[in-house]
Design a protein around this motif. Structure first.
Motif, PDB file in Angstrom:
ATOM      1  N   PHE A  51       0.831   6.372   0.444  1.00  0.00           N
ATOM      2  CA  PHE A  51       0.563   5.072   1.337  1.00  0.00           C
ATOM      3  C   PHE A  51       0.025   5.287   2.150  1.00  0.00           C
ATOM      4  O   PHE A  51       0.297   6.010   2.821  1.00  0.00           O
ATOM      5  CB  PHE A  51       2.062   4.448   1.701  1.00  0.00           C
ATOM      6  CG  PHE A  51       2.551   3.689   0.764  1.00  0.00           C
ATOM      7  CD1 PHE A  51       3.010   2.411  -0.315  1.00  0.00           C
ATOM      8  CD2 PHE A  51       3.643   4.613  -0.867  1.00  0.00           C
ATOM      9  CE1 PHE A  51       3.151   2.184  -1.336  1.00  0.00           C
ATOM     10  CE2 PHE A  51       4.284   4.762  -1.893  1.00  0.00           C
ATOM     11  CZ  PHE A  51       4.189   3.280  -2.083  1.00  0.00           C
ATOM     12  N   ARG A  54      -0.329   0.125  -0.117  1.00  0.00           N
ATOM     13  CA  ARG A  54      -0.037   1.726  -1.113  1.00  0.00           C
ATOM     14  C   ARG A  54      -1.801   1.844  -1.443  1.00  0.00           C
ATOM     15  O   ARG A  54      -2.415   0.595  -2.368  1.00  0.00           O
ATOM     16  CB  ARG A  54       0.118   0.974  -2.926  1.00  0.00           C
ATOM     17  CG  ARG A  54       0.069   2.031  -4.155  1.00  0.00           C
ATOM     18  CD  ARG A  54       1.166   1.887  -4.740  1.00  0.00           C
ATOM     19  NE  ARG A  54       0.912   0.587  -5.524  1.00  0.00           N
ATOM     20  CZ  ARG A  54      -0.294   0.524  -6.416  1.00  0.00           C
ATOM     21  NH1 ARG A  54      -0.969   1.110  -6.648  1.00  0.00           N
ATOM     22  NH2 ARG A  54      -0.114  -0.898  -7.116  1.00  0.00           N
ATOM     23  N   THR A  55      -2.095   3.303  -1.552  1.00  0.00           N
ATOM     24  CA  THR A  55      -3.374   3.846  -1.720  1.00  0.00           C
ATOM     25  C   THR A  55      -3.803   4.853  -2.724  1.00  0.00           C
ATOM     26  O   THR A  55      -4.307   5.020  -3.301  1.00  0.00           O
ATOM     27  CB  THR A  55      -3.554   4.840  -0.159  1.00  0.00           C
ATOM     28  OG1 THR A  55      -2.657   5.610  -0.195  1.00  0.00           O
ATOM     29  CG2 THR A  55      -3.999   3.744   0.939  1.00  0.00           C
ATOM     30  N   ASN A  84       3.907   3.908  -8.549  1.00  0.00           N
ATOM     31  CA  ASN A  84       4.756   2.854  -7.610  1.00  0.00           C
ATOM     32  C   ASN A  84       5.397   3.854  -6.555  1.00  0.00           C
ATOM     33  O   ASN A  84       6.093   4.700  -6.532  1.00  0.00           O
ATOM     34  CB  ASN A  84       5.756   2.033  -8.770  1.00  0.00           C
ATOM     35  CG  ASN A  84       6.690   2.911  -9.086  1.00  0.00           C
ATOM     36  OD1 ASN A  84       7.235   3.315  -8.842  1.00  0.00           O
ATOM     37  ND2 ASN A  84       7.169   2.753 -10.484  1.00  0.00           N
ATOM     38  N   GLN A 124       5.844  -1.888 -10.906  1.00  0.00           N
ATOM     39  CA  GLN A 124       3.912  -1.630 -10.001  1.00  0.00           C
ATOM     40  C   GLN A 124       4.529  -2.860  -8.881  1.00  0.00           C
ATOM     41  O   GLN A 124       4.292  -3.975  -9.657  1.00  0.00           O
ATOM     42  CB  GLN A 124       3.645  -1.263 -10.802  1.00  0.00           C
ATOM     43  CG  GLN A 124       2.003  -0.448  -9.600  1.00  0.00           C
ATOM     44  CD  GLN A 124       2.380   0.293  -8.950  1.00  0.00           C
ATOM     45  OE1 GLN A 124       3.262   0.204  -7.776  1.00  0.00           O
ATOM     46  NE2 GLN A 124       1.621   1.703  -8.971  1.00  0.00           N
ATOM     47  N   ASP A 125       3.893  -2.482  -7.794  1.00  0.00           N
ATOM     48  CA  ASP A 125       3.076  -3.405  -7.043  1.00  0.00           C
ATOM     49  C   ASP A 125       1.860  -4.010  -7.733  1.00  0.00           C
ATOM     50  O   ASP A 125       1.317  -2.981  -8.043  1.00  0.00           O
ATOM     51  CB  ASP A 125       3.711  -3.118  -5.536  1.00  0.00           C
ATOM     52  CG  ASP A 125       2.641  -2.695  -5.230  1.00  0.00           C
ATOM     53  OD1 ASP A 125       1.386  -2.268  -5.117  1.00  0.00           O
ATOM     54  OD2 ASP A 125       3.365  -1.186  -5.066  1.00  0.00           O
ATOM     55  N   PRO A 159      -1.396  -4.070  -3.744  1.00  0.00           N
ATOM     56  CA  PRO A 159      -1.744  -2.856  -3.165  1.00  0.00           C
ATOM     57  C   PRO A 159      -2.053  -2.628  -1.680  1.00  0.00           C
ATOM     58  O   PRO A 159      -1.129  -2.628  -0.610  1.00  0.00           O
ATOM     59  CB  PRO A 159      -2.300  -1.082  -3.896  1.00  0.00           C
ATOM     60  CG  PRO A 159      -3.414  -3.206  -4.731  1.00  0.00           C
ATOM     61  CD  PRO A 159      -2.132  -3.554  -4.723  1.00  0.00           C
TER      62      PRO A 159
END
Length: 316
Positions: free
Chosen positions: A29, A179-180, A184, A282-283, A286
């Motif tokens: 992240f 998120r990078t 998840n 999962q999102d 991101p």
């Protein structure tokens, strides 16, 4: 009586855990902050839980398992959260987690988001759970409060549960934005723990909010599969996937590494106040996603009614 197996987790201090998790989250992240705080009052918005906190004799229960659902369902596998509370030596426990409904009660298959203060000698159970099912009208998500239709505390087939006395106390607060990496939020937490603690299994549970963004969520169809689901591809073709929007309130159960009990090492269900919920994958946004969570390490693991015949299909 279901067979109950017991295992003592490695329990790091909250301060140590906060440091370990922050380091791991920063690899996945853009921004991550982990600290030790007082647990917020979970009876308040947006949680509205029946207990104030997630502290006091924290433990994890893994009940039944995916092999009771696939390749073919074993509908006779029905459990009760009040019984589970006794099995984990914590009558009256406050229980959060992820499971499946009892098809005997509902007449269909659906996702259960368990949020229950189990009954004790002094008080009846308070069932704040949600059910996420496929809406027969439009094939979308139908999210309902369990207590709006049912009075029991039953579930079916499988559940991963985090239980405590529901007390206030010190917890780990996790904030992660942008998120990078590929993982998840829950997988990142679990794999960070596994990487650091290795052969010493650490269990963790609590609640987190996806505050901004969207997420990939599944809901099981109302009918069990009549043909065997033998591969992950079979399972994914059977499940119904949705993109759901924040805010989503999620109940994760995490075990860093399976110490040999055929566990589901991570399992997270979520609900919302806008009619969406189910099983978190999962999102899907991101760049804009924001997570805020409160966690507590578990002291004990209880494995209840472990399947004798097992496989690793459908564990995602």
């Amino acid at each position: 009586m279901a067979k109950v197996e017991r295992f003592a987790f490695h329990v790091p201090s909250l301060e140590e855990l906060a440091g370990v998790l922050q380091k791991g989250l920063k690899e996945n992240f853009a921004d991550a902050q982990v600290s030790v705080v007082d647990c917020p009052d979970l009876t308040q918005e947006p949680f509205n839980f029946p207990a104030k906190g997630i502290c006091g004799k924290p433990r994890i229960a893994d009940v039944g398992g995916v092999p009771y659902l696939i390749p073919l369902v074993q509908k006779e596998k029905v459990y009760d959260l009040n019984t589970v509370a006794k099995d984990i030596e914590l009558p009256g426990a406050f229980i959060l987690g992820a499971g499946a409904v009892s098809s005997k009660v509902l007449g269909i298959n659906a996702e259960l988001i368990p949020i229950v203060q189990a009954k004790s000698e002094k008080k009846p159970a308070v069932n704040g759970s949600y059910v996420a099912q496929i809406n027969p009208a439009d094939k979308g998500c139908l999210l309902e409060k369990y207590s709006s239709k049912y009075t029991d505390c039953e579930f079916g087939l499988l559940a991963n549960l985090y239980a405590s006395e529901g007390q206030p106390g010190k917890v780990i607060e996790v904030k992660a934005n942008g998120r990078t990496g590929e993982l998840n939020f829950v997988s990142c937490l679990r794999q960070t723990l596994e990487k650091h603690y290795g052969e010493k299994p650490v269990g963790m549970g609590g609640t987190f909010i996806i505050q901004k963004g969207k997420a990939k969520i599944h809901i099981m169809p109302p009918e069990f599969s009549s043909c065997p689901l033998n591969t992950d591809e079979d399972v994914n073709n059977w499940l119904k996937f949705f993109e759901m929007k924040a805010p989503l309130i999620c109940q994760p159960v995490i075990v860093s590494r399976d110490p040999g009990f055929d566990l589901r090492v991570e399992h997270t269900h979520c609900f919302s106040h806008h009619g969406e919920g189910g099983h978190y994958h999962q999102d899907t946004s991101p760049d804009s996603v924001q997570y805020l969570g409160y966690f507590q390490p578990a002291e004990l693991l209880f494995r209840i009614d472990r399947p004798q015949e097992t496989h690793l299909v459908g564990r995602d």
